[in-house]
Structure formats: structure tokens, C-alpha cells
Design a protein around this motif. Sequence first.
Motif, short mmCIF file in Angstrom:
data_model
loop_
_atom_site.label_atom_id
_atom_site.label_comp_id
_atom_site.label_asym_id
_atom_site.label_seq_id
_atom_site.Cartn_x
_atom_site.Cartn_y
_atom_site.Cartn_z
N GLN A 1 -15.91 3.72 14.83
CA GLN A 1 -15.46 4.14 13.50
C GLN A 1 -14.88 5.54 13.61
OE1 GLN A 1 -17.89 2.65 10.26
NE2 GLN A 1 -17.87 4.70 9.40
N THR A 2 -13.69 5.73 13.04
CA THR A 2 -12.96 6.99 13.17
C THR A 2 -12.46 7.44 11.80
OG1 THR A 2 -12.14 6.18 15.30
CG2 THR A 2 -11.01 8.09 14.36
N PRO A 3 -12.64 8.73 11.48
CA PRO A 3 -12.05 9.22 10.23
C PRO A 3 -10.53 9.38 10.39
CG PRO A 3 -13.14 11.01 11.38
CD PRO A 3 -13.41 9.77 12.17
N VAL A 4 -9.81 8.84 9.42
CA VAL A 4 -8.36 8.96 9.39
C VAL A 4 -7.96 9.36 7.96
CG1 VAL A 4 -7.89 7.34 11.27
CG2 VAL A 4 -8.07 6.49 8.92
N ILE A 5 -6.73 9.72 7.80
CA ILE A 5 -6.23 10.11 6.49
C ILE A 5 -5.22 9.07 6.03
CG2 ILE A 5 -4.98 11.89 5.19
CD1 ILE A 5 -5.89 13.87 7.40
N ALA A 6 -5.37 8.61 4.81
CA ALA A 6 -4.38 7.72 4.21
C ALA A 6 -3.66 8.52 3.14
CB ALA A 6 -5.04 6.49 3.59
N ILE A 7 -2.37 8.59 3.25
CA ILE A 7 -1.58 9.37 2.30
C ILE A 7 -0.68 8.45 1.50
CG2 ILE A 7 -1.65 11.55 3.54
CD1 ILE A 7 1.00 10.87 4.81
N GLU A 8 -0.51 8.79 0.24
CA GLU A 8 0.39 8.03 -0.62
C GLU A 8 1.79 8.62 -0.46
OE1 GLU A 8 0.92 6.71 -5.27
OE2 GLU A 8 -0.93 7.67 -4.62
N ILE A 9 2.74 7.73 -0.24
CA ILE A 9 4.12 8.15 -0.02
C ILE A 9 5.01 7.50 -1.07
CG2 ILE A 9 6.05 8.09 1.59
CD1 ILE A 9 4.05 8.01 3.84
N PRO A 10 5.79 8.29 -1.79
CA PRO A 10 6.71 7.69 -2.76
C PRO A 10 7.66 6.70 -2.08
CG PRO A 10 6.64 10.08 -3.01
CD PRO A 10 5.89 9.74 -1.75
N ASP A 11 8.00 5.66 -2.80
CA ASP A 11 8.90 4.63 -2.27
C ASP A 11 10.34 5.10 -2.41
OD1 ASP A 11 10.00 2.34 -1.31
OD2 ASP A 11 9.52 1.11 -3.06
N GLU A 12 10.72 6.05 -1.55
CA GLU A 12 12.09 6.56 -1.55
C GLU A 12 12.43 7.07 -0.15
OE1 GLU A 12 11.28 9.38 -4.73
OE2 GLU A 12 11.33 11.03 -3.29
N ALA A 13 13.70 7.00 0.17
CA ALA A 13 14.17 7.42 1.49
C ALA A 13 13.79 8.87 1.77
CB ALA A 13 15.68 7.25 1.58
N GLY A 14 13.32 9.12 2.98
CA GLY A 14 13.01 10.48 3.41
C GLY A 14 11.60 10.95 3.12
N SER A 15 10.81 10.17 2.37
CA SER A 15 9.45 10.61 2.01
C SER A 15 8.56 10.83 3.23
CB SER A 15 8.78 9.58 1.09
OG SER A 15 9.46 9.51 -0.14
N LEU A 16 8.57 9.87 4.14
CA LEU A 16 7.74 10.01 5.34
C LEU A 16 8.22 11.19 6.18
CD1 LEU A 16 5.51 9.06 7.23
CD2 LEU A 16 7.15 7.45 8.22
N ASN A 17 9.51 11.36 6.30
CA ASN A 17 10.06 12.46 7.08
C ASN A 17 9.57 13.81 6.55
OD1 ASN A 17 11.93 13.61 9.11
ND2 ASN A 17 12.95 14.36 7.28
N LYS A 18 9.57 13.98 5.24
CA LYS A 18 9.13 15.25 4.65
C LYS A 18 7.68 15.56 5.04
CE LYS A 18 12.14 14.93 0.64
NZ LYS A 18 12.21 14.61 -0.80
#
Length: 143
Positions: free
Chosen positions: A68-85
Motif C-alpha cells: 500500500q502506497t500513498p499517492v496523490i489524486a488531483i482533479e484536472i479540468p477537462d481542457e487542453a494544457g491542464s495536465l501540462n500546467k
Amino acid sequence: MTINQISIFIENRKNALSELTNVLAEHNINLRAIQIADTSDFGIARIIVDDPEPVKAALERSAYIVKQTPVIAIEIPDEAGSLNKILKLLADNGRNVEYMYGFTGRQTNAAFMVIRTTDVQKTEEILEKAKIRTVAQNEVSQL
């Protein structure tokens, strides 16, 4: 906020993955996300579930090696470039993303990325300061 990921070590052979999912199905475990990494001899299945403790126990009773490992789940807006930011923010703050994988929610117009970094607590602080929403373990079942 972190969520708990379960990593399961499995042999890289015919039917190994279906045997794993059979154990999950027998215990009525609903996967929220799954990611598989493999080598020629073995694989690691990383899963996100609503309640990780009983899942971990069920897998161990079925002779799986799990972690079992702690990880982070992040909410990302459904728009181009969100993950990159977000990845640029982490890189600019010296955070190394060791791996990541995504999933979508049932009740939102957003995607979610599970990330594992070298310093989870520091990463959480960076995300919080940038007002990037992270998901708590008790929210997973509602996504």
C-alpha cells in the motif's frame, strides 16, 4: 490529501491478470483506476479502490504480494494544457513524478490523475498553494 494505492506483484504469464481480477470480482471489489507496468517476468498492477484495507487483506489471503502506497489524486479540468500546467508547476518546484495514470469520474466533467512523487507531503503543499484540488480517500467512492 493522499489516497492509498495498492500495488500487486503478478507474474507476466497467460491468465495472470484475469486471475487477479477474478479475486477482485469474488470479493465484490470495484476498481476506480488500474495501471499495469510489466517486464518480461513480472508485472505490477496498481489499483485505486474505495476502501483499500479489506482489498489488501483479500489479496494477501489469495497469496498475492501487495504493498500500500500513498499517492496523490488531483482533479484536472477537462481542457487542453491542464495536465501540462500541473506538471510544469511540480517541475518548477523540484518535484519528480515517478509515475502517473489517469481515470475519469462518474459525476464530474473532470479527469483525475494519480501521481507518485519523491516527496508526497511537499508535493501536496505545492498543489495546495497553487489551489489545485486533491482528492481524499473518503471521496474516491463518490467520483
